[in-house]
Enzyme design. Sequence first.
Site, short mmCIF file in Angstrom:
data_model
loop_
_atom_site.label_atom_id
_atom_site.label_comp_id
_atom_site.label_asym_id
_atom_site.label_seq_id
_atom_site.Cartn_x
_atom_site.Cartn_y
_atom_site.Cartn_z
N THR A 1 0.86 -1.20 0.00
CA THR A 1 0.00 0.00 0.00
C THR A 1 0.88 1.24 0.00
O THR A 1 1.98 1.21 0.56
CB THR A 1 -0.87 -0.03 1.28
OG1 THR A 1 -1.82 -1.07 1.13
CG2 THR A 1 -1.58 1.28 1.55
N GLY B 1 -10.86 -1.86 3.10
CA GLY B 1 -9.89 -1.82 4.19
C GLY B 1 -9.93 -0.50 4.93
O GLY B 1 -10.89 0.28 4.85
N ASP B 2 -8.86 -0.25 5.65
CA ASP B 2 -8.77 0.98 6.47
C ASP B 2 -8.40 2.20 5.65
O ASP B 2 -8.71 3.34 6.04
CB ASP B 2 -7.72 0.78 7.57
CG ASP B 2 -6.34 0.48 6.98
OD1 ASP B 2 -6.24 -0.37 6.07
OD2 ASP B 2 -5.36 1.11 7.41
N THR C 1 -0.58 1.67 7.10
CA THR C 1 -0.50 0.48 6.25
C THR C 1 -0.39 -0.75 7.14
O THR C 1 0.22 -0.70 8.20
CB THR C 1 0.71 0.54 5.30
OG1 THR C 1 0.87 -0.75 4.68
CG2 THR C 1 2.00 0.92 6.00
N GLY D 1 -5.69 -4.16 7.47
CA GLY D 1 -6.69 -3.11 7.56
C GLY D 1 -7.77 -3.36 8.59
O GLY D 1 -8.26 -2.42 9.24
N1 ASP Z 1 -4.11 -1.52 4.96
C1 ASP Z 1 -4.37 -2.05 3.64
C2 ASP Z 1 -5.70 -2.74 3.64
O1 ASP Z 1 -5.98 -3.45 4.59
C3 ASP Z 1 -3.35 -3.04 3.18
C4 ASP Z 1 -1.90 -2.69 3.42
O2 ASP Z 1 -1.58 -1.64 3.96
O3 ASP Z 1 -1.04 -3.51 3.05
O4 ASP Z 1 -6.42 -2.62 2.68
#
Ligand code: ASP
Length: 308
Positions: free
Chosen positions: A167, A197-198, A218, A221
């Site tokens: 991400t 996701g977050d 990141t 999430g």
């Molecule tokens: N936080 C991101 C999600 O969960 C994924 C990531 O940061 O690798 O969509």
Amino acid sequence: MQPPAVLAIHGGAGPASPDETDGGAARWPGQAAGLGAALRAGLAVLADGGPALEAVIAAVMVLEDDEHWNAGRGSALTAAGTVEMDAAVADGGDRRIGGVACVTGVRHPVLAARAVMEDGRHVLLSGAGAEAFAREAGLAFEAPEWFIIERRRGALADWLAGAGGGTVGAVARDRDGHLAAATSTGGRNGQLPGRIGDSPIPGAGTWADNAGCAVSATGIGEAFLRAAFAHEVDARLRLEGVDLATACQEALAAVTAAGGNGGCIAVTGDGPPVMPFTTELMHRGWAEVGGSLWVAARPGPLERLETE
Ligand code: ASP
């Protein structure tokens, strides 16, 4: 004296890549160059006295087009083998925020997020509605296959092994002391279609508040959502009176308690950014206007990039 304008970026937190015997080290030179290009794009905005918001968008656009990362081209694949991207931008001046979730085809989801914010009617749009909105805003689209790179097909086949991450995000403080954040992602390898996701959720993966800090997160999430992570960092800073590094550490402890791991980049109205993480790696970099560019993937000191 006004603190210097500053930019920090990340290219995702996660485990060392299990799909390569060297843990992904062979990809590092290319990734470091990609982080450098994104830093330069954002710094060019800040050096001209441009706003933090434009700087974070410029940096994230470079990372979205760079297939090393899980955002834009090179996004992770859902369990159905498709790309569904999430992105958000946050402007600390008046806590404006905009996001898109589950979008396909939009070349730069971060621009769609900005368009949602600037339109002002809504904060978050998803799926077909978000894509129609982005088309209406005149944004560039690419065919679904353009986003899918070979390495991700392999990662999907192996997604239970936890390959992934990547991400992207950016936080900045401009010359006037304004803060901004942006995050863009293809989500998690093998996620169910429709999963959000977050990253695009205000106060979870993305947040900016001139009175506190700007944050881009990141990691897993679901845990960042349960921890209301980015707002938690800001609230601890403002209400508990701790420093930024402590606020991030405490909020990351809440992520751990929620069963996940990851990291973030964050900056306040003063001082350098912080970039803590609880994973093996977090690709990251930062620079002040007029200063050196610093990048790293592993814990420990950052490497200085040669100036071009
Ligand atoms: N936080 C991101 C999600 O969960 C994924 C990531 O940061 O690798 O969509």
